[in-house]
Design an enzyme around this catalytic site. Structure first.
Site, short mmCIF file in Angstrom:
data_model
loop_
_atom_site.label_atom_id
_atom_site.label_comp_id
_atom_site.label_asym_id
_atom_site.label_seq_id
_atom_site.Cartn_x
_atom_site.Cartn_y
_atom_site.Cartn_z
N GLU A 1 -1.19 0.25 -9.11
CA GLU A 1 -2.67 0.25 -9.03
C GLU A 1 -3.18 1.58 -8.47
O GLU A 1 -2.71 2.04 -7.42
CB GLU A 1 -3.08 -0.92 -8.12
N LYS B 1 0.85 -1.19 0.00
CA LYS B 1 0.00 0.00 0.00
C LYS B 1 0.89 1.24 0.00
O LYS B 1 1.81 1.36 0.83
CB LYS B 1 -0.91 -0.01 1.23
N GLN C 1 -11.01 -7.59 -1.31
CA GLN C 1 -11.81 -6.52 -0.71
C GLN C 1 -11.77 -6.67 0.81
O GLN C 1 -12.76 -6.46 1.49
CB GLN C 1 -13.23 -6.56 -1.26
N ASP D 1 -0.13 -0.26 -4.64
CA ASP D 1 -1.52 0.20 -4.76
C ASP D 1 -1.67 1.49 -3.98
O ASP D 1 -1.50 1.51 -2.76
CB ASP D 1 -2.46 -0.89 -4.20
N ASP E 1 -8.76 -0.42 -10.06
CA ASP E 1 -9.48 -1.21 -9.07
C ASP E 1 -10.81 -0.51 -8.78
O ASP E 1 -11.79 -0.70 -9.51
CB ASP E 1 -8.59 -1.36 -7.81
N LYS F 1 -12.59 -8.25 -8.42
CA LYS F 1 -12.95 -8.61 -7.05
C LYS F 1 -14.34 -9.25 -7.07
O LYS F 1 -15.32 -8.58 -7.40
CB LYS F 1 -12.94 -7.37 -6.16
C1 MUC Z 1 -7.40 -2.66 -2.54
O1 MUC Z 1 -6.97 -3.33 -3.46
O2 MUC Z 1 -7.60 -1.47 -2.71
C2 MUC Z 1 -8.81 -1.70 0.29
C3 MUC Z 1 -10.15 -1.47 0.43
C4 MUC Z 1 -10.87 -2.41 -0.30
O3 MUC Z 1 -12.08 -2.54 -0.45
O4 MUC Z 1 -9.99 -3.21 -0.92
C5 MUC Z 1 -8.72 -2.90 -0.44
C6 MUC Z 1 -7.60 -3.34 -1.21
MG MG Z 2 -6.74 -1.60 -4.84
#
Ligand code: MUC
Ligand code: MG
Length: 367
Positions: A217, A162, A294, A191, A242, A266
């Site tokens: 991402e 992250k 998620q 991401d 995403d 997702k």
């Molecule tokens: C992501 O890939 O962003 C963070 C919040 C969500 O809903 O998924 C994550 C991971």
């Molecule tokens: Mg993401």
């Protein structure tokens, strides 16, 4: 086989370690277990993880829209007629987690009725996926320690880091430390959850490129249309949409507009039916996919691996399948486990899993 009822059970399971990222943080899995009942005695199950900071849904909205709108509309419909079900769901905008849970529960029913695992029904490519672990914001030494623990305990060598903090140096230091500690064989991707501007992202990408990052991402908002397009054009690695591309139509627009060159799928937000539409579209357009997370519990993770392992193109990259490890409990009778960096599709018809009534009793919030 007709749908007779759709049951919603709100439950809460605390995380042993909260997940923090640029657009929010999660301390407790406040999800809704969705069960679709039929007149032939088969029940399908799936999980709805509401993400208010991404889709605007809450536990109460998921329960409310299913009880007030979807259950009355769908009761009496053929549980195997998914096109009819989706036509009814489509009358209501939004509510992706609520709709997806119903969709996946219906696939669970179809699999049970046929005596086949849903992964076989969807495509049957493989019986497992490689696992990627998502590392939330923390100090560099804690993030590297977590990555080492995941590698040493579960054999995981793919990490999604992250990023998106200010100053960007915080995240760049983490990525550098991870590369140093994990060595060249680990795969790292980032991401940003839209935390940076396009210019900040471009500067970060230049530094990250030297670290062998494989995907970038949602570094900046897709709504900053020109900035995002400029960033994607200069990105040295596939740029993943995403939360900015959450439906098949948004995915098409995003790819054609130059807002992304790869897509995170997702199942928690596109179920199995629309995840397949997204996947096949991506195959047709030449865009890579990654199976995203998620912040799913074990049931949600099972749905991701069931879908991801079903197709060659969705299992090419490691799937984000490990964040359930940070939950203090779960609902399945047989816990899933990651070994040698992979997660297997559970054996058995439907999703191949069952809910433990005693565990559900411990975490449900409606009694
Ligand atoms: C992501 O890939 O962003 C963070 C919040 C969500 O809903 O998924 C994550 C991971
Ligand atoms: Mg993401």
């Amino acid at each position: 086989m007709k749908i007779t009822a759709i049951e919603t059970v709100p439950y809460a399971i605390p995380y042993t370690k909260p997940l923090r990222f640029a657009s929010g943080e999660v301390h407790t899995a406040e999800h809704v277990l969705v069960r679709v009942h039929t007149d032939e005695g088969l029940t399908g199950v799936a999980d709805a993880p509401p993400r208010p900071f991404t889709y605007g849904e809450t536990q109460a909205s998921v329960t409310g829209v299913i009880e007030k709108i979807f259950a009355p509309q769908l009761t009496g419909t053929n549980a195997l007629a998914r096109e009819q079900v989706h036509a009814l769901l489509h009358r209501t905008v939004g509510n992706p987690a609520a709709k997806s849970a119903i969709d996946m529960a219906l696939w669970d029913i179809a699999g049970q009725a046929l005596g086949l695992n849903v992964s076989t029904l969807l495509g049957g490519w493989s019986d497992r996926m490689r696992v990627a672990h998502m590392l939330g914001f923390d100090a560099p030494e804690r993030m590297t320690a977590e990555a080492e623990r995941m590698r040493d305990t579960y054999g995981i060598t793919v990490f999604k880091v992250k990023v998106g903090r200010r100053p960007a140096r915080l995240d760049l230091d983490v990525c550098r430390a991870l590369r140093e500690v994990l060595g060249a064989e680990a795969e790292l991707y980032v991401d940003g959850n839209r935390g940076w501007t396009a210019s900040e992202s471009a500067a970060a990408l230049r530094e990250l490129d030297g670290l062998g990052i494989t995907l970038a991402e949602e570094l900046c908002p897709a709504d900053d249309v020109l900035g995002r397009r400029r960033l994607v054009r200069q990105s040295p690695v596939p740029f993943v949409a995403d939360e900015s591309a959450t439906t098949p139509a948004e995915v098409t627009r995003s790819l054609l507009d130059g807002a992304a060159t790869a897509i995170s799928i997702k199942t928690a937000r596109t179920g199995f039916t629309h995840s397949q539409r997204v996947l096949f579209q991506c195959e047709g357009l030449g865009a890579e996919v990654v199976m995203g997370n998620q912040i799913d519990g074990q049931l949600g993770t099972v749905c991701t691996v069931v879908f991801g392992a079903a197709h060659a193109s969705s299992s090419r990259r490691a799937g984000e399948l490990s964040n359930f490890l940070d939950m203090s409990g779960d609902l399945l009778t047989e816990p899933i486990s990651i070994t040698d960096g992979t997660l297997a599709v559970p054996d058995g018809p439907g999703l191949g899993v069952a809910i433990d009534p005693e565990k559900l009793g411990r975490y449900r919030q409606d009694r």
